[in-house]
Design an enzyme around this catalytic site. Structure first.
Site, PDB file in Angstrom:
ATOM      1  N   LYS A  66      -3.167   4.778   7.054  1.00 19.21           N
ATOM      2  CA  LYS A  66      -3.425   5.133   8.449  1.00 19.21           C
ATOM      3  C   LYS A  66      -3.217   6.631   8.655  1.00 19.21           C
ATOM      4  CE  LYS A  66      -1.827   0.691  10.299  1.00 19.21           C
ATOM      5  NZ  LYS A  66      -1.232   0.125   9.054  1.00 19.21           N
ATOM      6  N   CYS A  83     -10.992  -9.507  15.185  1.00 21.30           N
ATOM      7  CA  CYS A  83      -9.860  -9.485  14.245  1.00 21.30           C
ATOM      8  C   CYS A  83     -10.200  -8.761  12.935  1.00 21.30           C
ATOM      9  CB  CYS A  83      -9.433 -10.911  13.930  1.00 21.30           C
ATOM     10  SG  CYS A  83      -8.044 -10.978  12.794  1.00 21.30           S
ATOM     11  N   ASP A 110      -7.465   3.554  10.208  1.00 19.44           N
ATOM     12  CA  ASP A 110      -7.019   3.038   8.913  1.00 19.44           C
ATOM     13  C   ASP A 110      -8.178   3.274   7.954  1.00 19.44           C
ATOM     14  OD1 ASP A 110      -5.342   1.814   7.108  1.00 19.44           O
ATOM     15  OD2 ASP A 110      -4.932   0.077   8.399  1.00 19.44           O
ATOM     16  N   CYS A 139      -9.180 -13.943  17.896  1.00 14.16           N
ATOM     17  CA  CYS A 139      -9.757 -12.762  18.533  1.00 14.16           C
ATOM     18  C   CYS A 139     -11.051 -12.420  17.804  1.00 14.16           C
ATOM     19  CB  CYS A 139      -8.780 -11.594  18.447  1.00 14.16           C
ATOM     20  SG  CYS A 139      -7.122 -12.038  18.995  1.00 14.16           S
ATOM     21  N   CYS A 166      -3.696 -18.607  14.285  1.00 15.61           N
ATOM     22  CA  CYS A 166      -3.300 -17.963  15.533  1.00 15.61           C
ATOM     23  C   CYS A 166      -3.685 -18.901  16.660  1.00 15.61           C
ATOM     24  CB  CYS A 166      -4.063 -16.647  15.735  1.00 15.61           C
ATOM     25  SG  CYS A 166      -3.962 -15.536  14.323  1.00 15.61           S
ATOM     26  N   ASP A 208     -11.400  -1.237  12.727  1.00 19.28           N
ATOM     27  CA  ASP A 208     -11.732  -1.181  11.307  1.00 19.28           C
ATOM     28  C   ASP A 208     -13.194  -1.565  11.106  1.00 19.28           C
ATOM     29  OD1 ASP A 208      -9.126  -0.494  10.397  1.00 19.28           O
ATOM     30  OD2 ASP A 208      -8.493  -2.560  10.762  1.00 19.28           O
ATOM     31  N   ARG A 254       7.100   0.181   2.151  1.00 22.64           N
ATOM     32  CA  ARG A 254       6.934  -0.957   3.065  1.00 22.64           C
ATOM     33  C   ARG A 254       5.788  -1.865   2.622  1.00 22.64           C
ATOM     34  NH1 ARG A 254       5.308   3.890   4.842  1.00 22.64           N
ATOM     35  NH2 ARG A 254       3.808   4.164   6.545  1.00 22.64           N
ATOM     36  N   ARG A 256      -8.694  -9.239  10.205  1.00 18.73           N
ATOM     37  CA  ARG A 256      -8.579 -10.198   9.100  1.00 18.73           C
ATOM     38  C   ARG A 256      -9.463 -11.419   9.376  1.00 18.73           C
ATOM     39  NH1 ARG A 256      -2.738  -8.961   8.675  1.00 18.73           N
ATOM     40  NH2 ARG A 256      -2.715  -7.010   7.517  1.00 18.73           N
ATOM     41  N   ARG A 259       0.825  -1.205   0.000  1.00 17.37           N
ATOM     42  CA  ARG A 259       0.000   0.000   0.000  1.00 17.37           C
ATOM     43  C   ARG A 259       0.862   1.260   0.000  1.00 17.37           C
ATOM     44  NH1 ARG A 259      -2.732   1.045   5.447  1.00 17.37           N
ATOM     45  NH2 ARG A 259      -4.413  -0.368   4.902  1.00 17.37           N
ATOM     46  N   TYR A 260       1.924   1.247   0.807  1.00 18.66           N
ATOM     47  CA  TYR A 260       2.832   2.399   0.897  1.00 18.66           C
ATOM     48  C   TYR A 260       4.044   2.105   0.023  1.00 18.66           C
ATOM     49  CZ  TYR A 260       0.195   3.383   5.209  1.00 18.66           C
ATOM     50  OH  TYR A 260      -0.780   3.635   6.129  1.00 18.66           O
TER      51      TYR A 260
HETATM   52  C1  LIG Z   1      -0.155  -0.589   8.904  1.00 21.40           C
HETATM   53  C2  LIG Z   1       0.392  -0.959   7.623  1.00 21.40           C
HETATM   54  C3  LIG Z   1       1.741  -0.741   7.330  1.00 21.40           C
HETATM   55  C4  LIG Z   1       2.711  -0.172   8.342  1.00 21.40           C
HETATM   56  O1  LIG Z   1       2.396   1.134   8.669  1.00 21.40           O
HETATM   57  P1  LIG Z   1       3.302   1.927   9.725  1.00 21.40           P
HETATM   58  O2  LIG Z   1       2.519   3.181   9.943  1.00 21.40           O
HETATM   59  O3  LIG Z   1       4.629   2.130   9.104  1.00 21.40           O
HETATM   60  O4  LIG Z   1       3.392   1.086  10.961  1.00 21.40           O
HETATM   61  C5  LIG Z   1       2.200  -1.073   6.069  1.00 21.40           C
HETATM   62  N1  LIG Z   1       1.383  -1.593   5.136  1.00 21.40           N
HETATM   63  C6  LIG Z   1       0.081  -1.807   5.378  1.00 21.40           C
HETATM   64  C7  LIG Z   1      -0.774  -2.371   4.310  1.00 21.40           C
HETATM   65  C8  LIG Z   1      -0.467  -1.502   6.637  1.00 21.40           C
HETATM   66  O5  LIG Z   1      -1.752  -1.755   6.892  1.00 21.40           O
HETATM   67  S1  SF4 Z   2      -6.091 -10.095  15.970  1.00 20.31           S
HETATM   68 FE1  SF4 Z   2      -6.441 -11.617  14.335  1.00 20.31          FE
HETATM   69  S2  SF4 Z   2      -4.418 -12.004  13.467  1.00 20.31           S
HETATM   70 FE2  SF4 Z   2      -4.115 -11.034  15.453  1.00 20.31          FE
HETATM   71  S3  SF4 Z   2      -3.882 -12.721  16.921  1.00 20.31           S
HETATM   72 FE3  SF4 Z   2      -6.041 -12.137  16.929  1.00 20.31          FE
HETATM   73  S4  SF4 Z   2      -7.007 -13.486  15.421  1.00 20.31           S
HETATM   74 FE4  SF4 Z   2      -4.802 -13.559  15.051  1.00 20.31          FE
END
Ligand SMILES: *Cc1c(COP(=O)(O)O)cnc(C)c1O
Ligand code: SF4
Length: 345
Positions: A310, A105, A303, A102, A98, A266, A89, A107, A85-86
């Site tokens: 973010k 979560c 986000d 959670c 996991c 989210d 990184r 995801r 996305r960025y």
């Molecule tokens: C959160 C996130 C990051 C890392 O973001 P930082 O602000 O540098 O911690 C990088 N890529 C994605 C897709 C993210 O959701």
């Molecule tokens: S928040 Fe989601 S990815 Fe993170 S430990 Fe919990 S279930 Fe696993």
């Protein structure tokens, strides 16, 4: 065994099981349910902050207003298991399981599901993608929980990343120090210590998660030279008060974990019952800044949907009128500040 799954229920706390049995079947058929003996052992009473994070709730199924992937992570995935996305990184989804699922979560659509974890071919493709993009300096291992992999698999991934000269920093996002601290072994720590600069962001949400076991896990990682950060999700009924948040954040500093982010939840389907308003989040931030050590204060981030990234939010503490600023202090007093700069020649 560490795991307590629906089909292998040996929870010795029978009150826990009788309370949730009706919700287990309906919810777990849609969203997997799993927790560790250690983590469920932190429950002090039904519906407390630990319970809510790991026990299924029928409201998960009632929330159909939101999308499963509001951040459009799947659209930002140029190759399987990698989110870009960025510019500088990327996130690498190296695991889809996991120890504890959670309930909040982000995801939820992926974890514990049939989606296969990253195999050797996908890993090779992802590493090739990173190699061919010199702008990528920071790789974040996520999932699922990367520390669910065995030491050899993890070491293989980390070696692959370290072989790419432009990857400066590697981060691992893991909740295992909180949910399965026994996984943090001396062998794991010495293996990880070979890949510096390596950062770990862990995920504590409630002061009751700070225990002798989780403190030891963090101490072992810190002693291996790994800087530890923490990402907390703001959760209704779990940590959405200034008092709980202060205990959590100051407690983290004592175990050498630096609070990094406080996440606004989210807009993920199945998690609505945990969502607080942004106004509540800002009020909590106002109750932190200036009141506790600045080291303990995280950035409060939202986000944005659609993969916009973010953004850090702050309580509205400044009113600017030309070069006169009216600034609110942590005690609530308004102070006038003159923004005087040296005139340029
Ligand atoms: C959160 C996130 C990051 C890392 O973001 P930082 O602000 O540098 O911690 C990088 N890529 C994605 C897709 C993210 O959701
Ligand atoms: S928040 Fe989601 S990815 Fe993170 S430990 Fe919990 S279930 Fe696993």
């Amino acid at each position: 065994m560490y795991y307590f799954t629906h089909n292998n229920t040996t929870i010795d706390n029978t009150t826990v099981y009788s309370e949730i049995s009706s919700e287990f079947d309906s919810v777990s058929s849609r969203y997997p349910v799993q927790f560790t003996e250690y983590y469920s052992g932190l429950i002090k009473k039904p519906h407390d902050g630990i319970w809510k994070q790991c026990m299924p709730d029928s409201r998960e199924l009632e929330d159909t207003a939101q999308r499963p992937d509001p951040l459009d992570e799947s659209l930002l995935s140029p190759v399987p298991g990698l989110i870009h996305r960025y510019p500088d990184r990327v996130v690498l989804l190296v695991s889809n399981c996991c120890p504890v699922y959670c309930r909040f979560c982000m995801r939820k659509r992926l974890v514990g599901s049939g989606v296969s974890p990253m195999g050797r071919d996908d890993l090779r493709t992802a590493l090739d993608y990173i190699s061919s993009h010199p702008s990528i300096h920071d790789v974040i291992l996520s999932g699922g929980d990367p520390l669910m992999l065995d030491d050899a698999s993890l070491s293989h991934i980390l070696s692959g990343l370290r072989a790419i000269p432009h990857v400066a920093v590697i981060r691992i996002g893991t909740r295992i120090p909180v949910t399965l601290p026994a996984r943090i072994t001396a062998d794991l720590c010495s293996m990880l210590g070979a890949f510096h600069p390596l950062y770990i962001n862990t995920h504590f949400n409630h002061p009751d998660e700070i225990t002798p076991e989780s403190a030891t896990a963090c101490a072992m990682l810190a002693d291996a030279g790994i800087p530890l950060g923490n990402q907390t999700v703001l959760l209704k009924g779990v940590n959405d008060s200034v008092e709980t948040m202060r205990r959590l954040l100051t407690g983290l500093l004592k175990i050498r974990v630096k609070p990094y982010y406080l996440h606004q939840m989210d807009l993920v389907q199945g998690t609505a019952h945990f969502r607080t308003s942004v106004r509540t989040g800002l009020e909590i931030m106002r109750g932190l800044r200036g009141h506790i050590s600045g080291l303990a204060v995280p950035h409060y981030v939202i986000d944005l949907p659609g993969g916009k990234g973010k953004v850090a939010l702050l309580p509205d503490d400044v009113e600017i009128q030309g070069t006169t600023l009216h600034i609110r202090t942590y005690t609530g007093e308004t102070v006038t500040y003159h923004d005087v700069t040296t005139p340029q020649e």
